[in-house]
Design an enzyme around this catalytic site. Structure first.
Site, PDB file in Angstrom:
ATOM      1  N   ASP A 132     -10.089   3.562   4.970  1.00  0.00           N
ATOM      2  CA  ASP A 132     -11.040   2.485   4.465  1.00  0.00           C
ATOM      3  C   ASP A 132     -12.461   1.824   4.219  1.00  0.00           C
ATOM      4  O   ASP A 132     -13.650   1.029   4.268  1.00  0.00           O
ATOM      5  CB  ASP A 132     -10.251   1.744   5.471  1.00  0.00           C
ATOM      6  CG  ASP A 132      -9.520   0.632   5.548  1.00  0.00           C
ATOM      7  OD1 ASP A 132      -9.158  -0.058   4.788  1.00  0.00           O
ATOM      8  OD2 ASP A 132      -8.349   0.647   6.080  1.00  0.00           O
ATOM      9  N   GLN A 171      -4.411  -0.966   9.355  1.00  0.00           N
ATOM     10  CA  GLN A 171      -4.356  -2.459   9.207  1.00  0.00           C
ATOM     11  C   GLN A 171      -4.948  -3.434  10.568  1.00  0.00           C
ATOM     12  O   GLN A 171      -4.524  -3.258  11.562  1.00  0.00           O
ATOM     13  CB  GLN A 171      -2.739  -2.940   8.959  1.00  0.00           C
ATOM     14  CG  GLN A 171      -2.883  -4.030   7.908  1.00  0.00           C
ATOM     15  CD  GLN A 171      -3.325  -4.178   7.004  1.00  0.00           C
ATOM     16  OE1 GLN A 171      -3.552  -3.169   6.010  1.00  0.00           O
ATOM     17  NE2 GLN A 171      -3.983  -5.247   5.633  1.00  0.00           N
ATOM     18  N   LYS A 174       0.497  -0.901  -0.318  1.00  0.00           N
ATOM     19  CA  LYS A 174      -0.201  -0.129  -0.276  1.00  0.00           C
ATOM     20  C   LYS A 174       0.600   1.299   0.346  1.00  0.00           C
ATOM     21  O   LYS A 174       0.086   2.092  -0.912  1.00  0.00           O
ATOM     22  CB  LYS A 174      -1.154   0.180   0.737  1.00  0.00           C
ATOM     23  CG  LYS A 174      -1.751  -1.036   0.973  1.00  0.00           C
ATOM     24  CD  LYS A 174      -2.945  -1.554   2.196  1.00  0.00           C
ATOM     25  CE  LYS A 174      -4.154  -2.146   2.153  1.00  0.00           C
ATOM     26  NZ  LYS A 174      -4.930  -2.178   3.405  1.00  0.00           N
TER      27      LYS A 174
HETATM   28  N1  GUN Z   1      -7.361  -6.518   6.583  1.00  0.00           N
HETATM   29  C1  GUN Z   1      -7.593  -7.363   5.745  1.00  0.00           C
HETATM   30  N2  GUN Z   1      -8.148  -6.219   4.586  1.00  0.00           N
HETATM   31  C2  GUN Z   1      -8.162  -5.033   5.343  1.00  0.00           C
HETATM   32  C3  GUN Z   1      -7.834  -3.984   4.698  1.00  0.00           C
HETATM   33  O1  GUN Z   1      -9.194  -3.953   3.616  1.00  0.00           O
HETATM   34  N3  GUN Z   1      -7.848  -2.639   4.645  1.00  0.00           N
HETATM   35  C4  GUN Z   1      -7.301  -2.536   6.104  1.00  0.00           C
HETATM   36  N4  GUN Z   1      -7.077  -1.780   7.228  1.00  0.00           N
HETATM   37  N5  GUN Z   1      -7.067  -4.486   6.572  1.00  0.00           N
HETATM   38  C5  GUN Z   1      -7.741  -5.297   6.513  1.00  0.00           C
END
Ligand code: GUN
Length: 313
Positions: free
Chosen positions: A121, A98, A54
């Site tokens: 998100d 995350q 990311k």
């Molecule tokens: N863990 C698994 N998928 C995601 C996501 O799309 N965003 C976040 N913040 N954590 C995750």
């Protein structure tokens, strides 16, 4: 029938090119560089890889990117203090924490602490509610990516039967809303659903997001179905090598489906691309500028009504 693979990697690349163009216009016309803060707690290997990807891709499209790696011993209060600082930081437009978080941290309290305007998100209850109410909102990235992939192979979703297997807050629930808004008849299923194979056989589109390797078998599919595999599971093959597999038995399913996403290289790259798109959208709407919702998926070019228009300031 041998299904055509939907190349999420290539489609995500087009979307990232579009985002990079938007970032360049924002910089040129408003002197704004959207900023993304990614917070990782602990050393979960999969999460570390996702966060690195990311951050790297954010930088590649020209975003300002900040990564915070906190030890798994961090207290909830310390994490909330960091989020508060990021909420107040004018150079930060998007905040992503995350998941999963260590057990001693209340996930919901953390997600609710993020400024909804920076919630790239789309997990804050404010944005979840707005999405459900049909209001403009920051929506979760994976469901946005899934809908985008489906739209690359079927132009009109109206009236199609879709089954979404998995009811997580991250994928299944918001995806059911987005597909319903697009005119689909959505069956929300999960591992415990009775007659799962039968329900799948009725669906024009099967989305597997249950986190169960190889769950969806070829014989569960209506011939010609579109299959979107959101699963990312680690499995050991016959030679002892660990590899990533989805929730769909890919070889079997390919023989009956019309289109299918591979794992890896299907939905995953779209999730990251939509994180970047959401960050730009957050930067635009936070400043009261016009929100860009229409990216031309096929070409990556500005949407026609935007083309050549100085739309930012
Ligand atoms: N863990 C698994 N998928 C995601 C996501 O799309 N965003 C976040 N913040 N954590 C995750």
């Amino acid at each position: 029938m041998n299904a055509i693979r939907i190349d999420g990697k290539a489609i995500a690349e087009i979307l990232r090119a579009r985002v990079a163009w938007e970032v360049a216009v924002l910089q040129e016309e408003c002197d704004v560089t959207p900023g993304l803060a990614v917070v990782l707690v602990g050393k979960d290997p999969a999460s570390s890889v996702y966060v690195k990807t990311k951050t790297r891709q954010a930088e590649a499209v020209g975003l300002k990117s900040q990564q915070y790696v906190l030890p798994s011993s961090v207290t909830e209060t310390e994490l909330l203090t960091l989020i508060e600082a990021l909420n107040l930081d004018e150079s930060i437009d998007g905040i992503l924490v995350q998941l999963p978080l260590p057990g001693h941290i209340d996930r919901l309290r953390v997600l609710e602490a993020i400024d909804p305007a920076k919630d790239v998100d789309g997990f804050h209850p404010y944005n979840v509610g707005r999405l459900a109410a049909g209001c403009p909102a920051l929506a979760p990235c994976t469901p946005l990516g899934v809908v985008h992939l489906i739209k690359t192979v079927v132009s009109d979703l109206n009236g199609l039967d879709v089954i979404v297997i998995g009811r997580s807050n991250i994928v299944g629930k918001p995806l059911a809303i987005l597909l319903g808004d697009a005119g689909c008849t959505v069956t929300g299923a999960q591992l415990q659903t009775r007659n799962l194979p039968e329900l799948c056989r009725r669906a024009d589109i099967v989305v597997a997001a249950a986190g169960c390797a190889g769950l969806v078998r070829g014989e569960w599919l209506k011939p010609g179905a579109i299959v979107i595999d959101v699963g990312i599971n680690r499995a050991i093959d016959s030679t002892g090598v660990t590899k990533l597999v989805g929730d769909v038995a890919f070889a079997e399913a390919s023989k009956r489906a019309s289109y299918i996403t591979p794992v890896p290289g299907g939905v995953g790259p779209m999730t990251v691309a939509y994180l970047l798109a959401n960050t730009v959208n957050a930067a635009i709407s936070r400043r009261g500028l016009s929100l860009v919702t229409d990216r031309d998926a096929a070409s990556g070019q500005p949407a026609s009504e935007m083309r050549g228009v100085r739309w930012i300031c």
